[in-house]
Design an enzyme around this catalytic site. Structure first.
Site, PDB file in Angstrom:
ATOM      1  N   CYS A 129       0.860  -1.185   0.000  1.00 15.07           N
ATOM      2  CA  CYS A 129       0.000   0.000   0.000  1.00 15.07           C
ATOM      3  C   CYS A 129       0.901   1.242   0.000  1.00 15.07           C
ATOM      4  CB  CYS A 129      -0.933  -0.081   1.205  1.00 15.07           C
ATOM      5  SG  CYS A 129      -2.099   1.254   1.482  1.00 15.07           S
ATOM      6  N   ASP A 185      -7.935  -2.981  -8.767  1.00 14.20           N
ATOM      7  CA  ASP A 185      -7.559  -1.916  -7.837  1.00 14.20           C
ATOM      8  C   ASP A 185      -7.869  -0.563  -8.464  1.00 14.20           C
ATOM      9  OD1 ASP A 185      -6.365  -0.123  -6.113  1.00 14.20           O
ATOM     10  OD2 ASP A 185      -4.505  -1.280  -5.894  1.00 14.20           O
ATOM     11  N   HIS A 217      -7.097  -3.784  -4.342  1.00 10.97           N
ATOM     12  CA  HIS A 217      -6.077  -3.188  -3.484  1.00 10.97           C
ATOM     13  C   HIS A 217      -6.068  -3.926  -2.141  1.00 10.97           C
ATOM     14  CE1 HIS A 217      -3.350   0.121  -2.523  1.00 10.97           C
ATOM     15  NE2 HIS A 217      -3.881   0.127  -1.316  1.00 10.97           N
TER      16      HIS A 217
END
Length: 247
Positions: A129, A185, A217
């Site tokens: 991330c 994502d 994601h």
């Protein structure tokens, strides 16, 4: 492969008058091992990041996860609610800067290299991330030989604290980088994934780019609703292959 018994502890990374906390996991069996820096999501060095750090140590590495928000929120670690996400994003994109993050990572590297059980010329990193973006930054450090960057958003458009996009630093990457993306994502459109791949190819950086259909994601994190066991399992195989280059 048999997992090794490990020990864990919180340690302090010293930078002049600043102390940064870090979570350390290392094999208990005597020997020398490569070192891995683990870079957090926007949620801090929480249970997921500590678990990843431990998983890496069990494979035969000394792993350390610096707390990248310690300058302004010591001990920050949270879950995955919308409120948590809001706070984490603010910390990540409004209160960190690339130079400070690189200093924190270099401090973690220096800590590893000072340990007698760490091979000083065998250091890698992994990030998820926000940490996936930061891992791309960290890949430019001379000590970093291998990098695993998971779903790092904004690589093509931003850098922490402002300035030219992190992607522009691609020519400075001295080692090998693997980048992992979920094709569902929304925060990283496929066009950005292709832009990253093209830049790595342009500058002949040793790399692989993994694109997982149906993965969103955060697909590697088993604490999140977006966890994708199939994609996570394959990505872990690739990470182990990448890190084996340090042995």
């Amino acid at each position: 492969m048999t997992e090794l018994a490990i020990g864990t502890s919180w340690v302090k990374l010293l930078q002049n008058n600043l102390q940064i906390s870090a979570y350390l996991a290392q094999p208990e069996e005597p020997g020398t091992y490569p070192g891995i820096v683990v870079l957090q999501e926007i949620f801090g060095v929480n249970s997921h990041i500590r678990d990843v750090t431990e998983r890496i140590a069990k494979l035969g590495y000394v792993a350390i996860a610096p707390a990248l928000f310690d300058r302004f929120s010591p001990g920050f670690a949270t879950g995955y609610t919308p409120a948590d996400i809001e706070v984490g994003r603010k910390y990540a994109w409004e209160q960190t800067t690339a130079p400070e993050l690189l200093n924190d990572i270099q401090s973690a590297i220096d800590y590893l290299k000072a340990l007698p059980q760490v091979k000083p010329n065998a250091i890698g990193c992994i990030g998820f991330c926000f940490g996936g973006h930061v891992a791309y930054l960290a890949a430019t450090l001379p000590d970093i030989k291998v990098t695993a960057s998971f779903y790092g958003a904004r690589i093509t458009s931003n850098t922490p604290g402002g300035g030219a996009a992190t992607l522009t630093l691609t020519p400075q990457i001295p080692g090998t980088i693997y980048a992992f993306f979920g094709m569902e994502d929304a925060s990283i459109p496929a066009a950005q994934t292709e832009e990253i791949a093209a830049e790595l190819e342009k500058y002949k950086i040793p790399h692989r780019v993994f694109r997982y259909d149906g993965a969103d994601h955060g697909f590697f994190c088993d604490r999140r609703a977006s966890y994708n066991p199939k994609a996570a399992a394959d990505a872990w195989i690739q990470v182990k292959q990448l890190f084996s280059q340090l042995n």
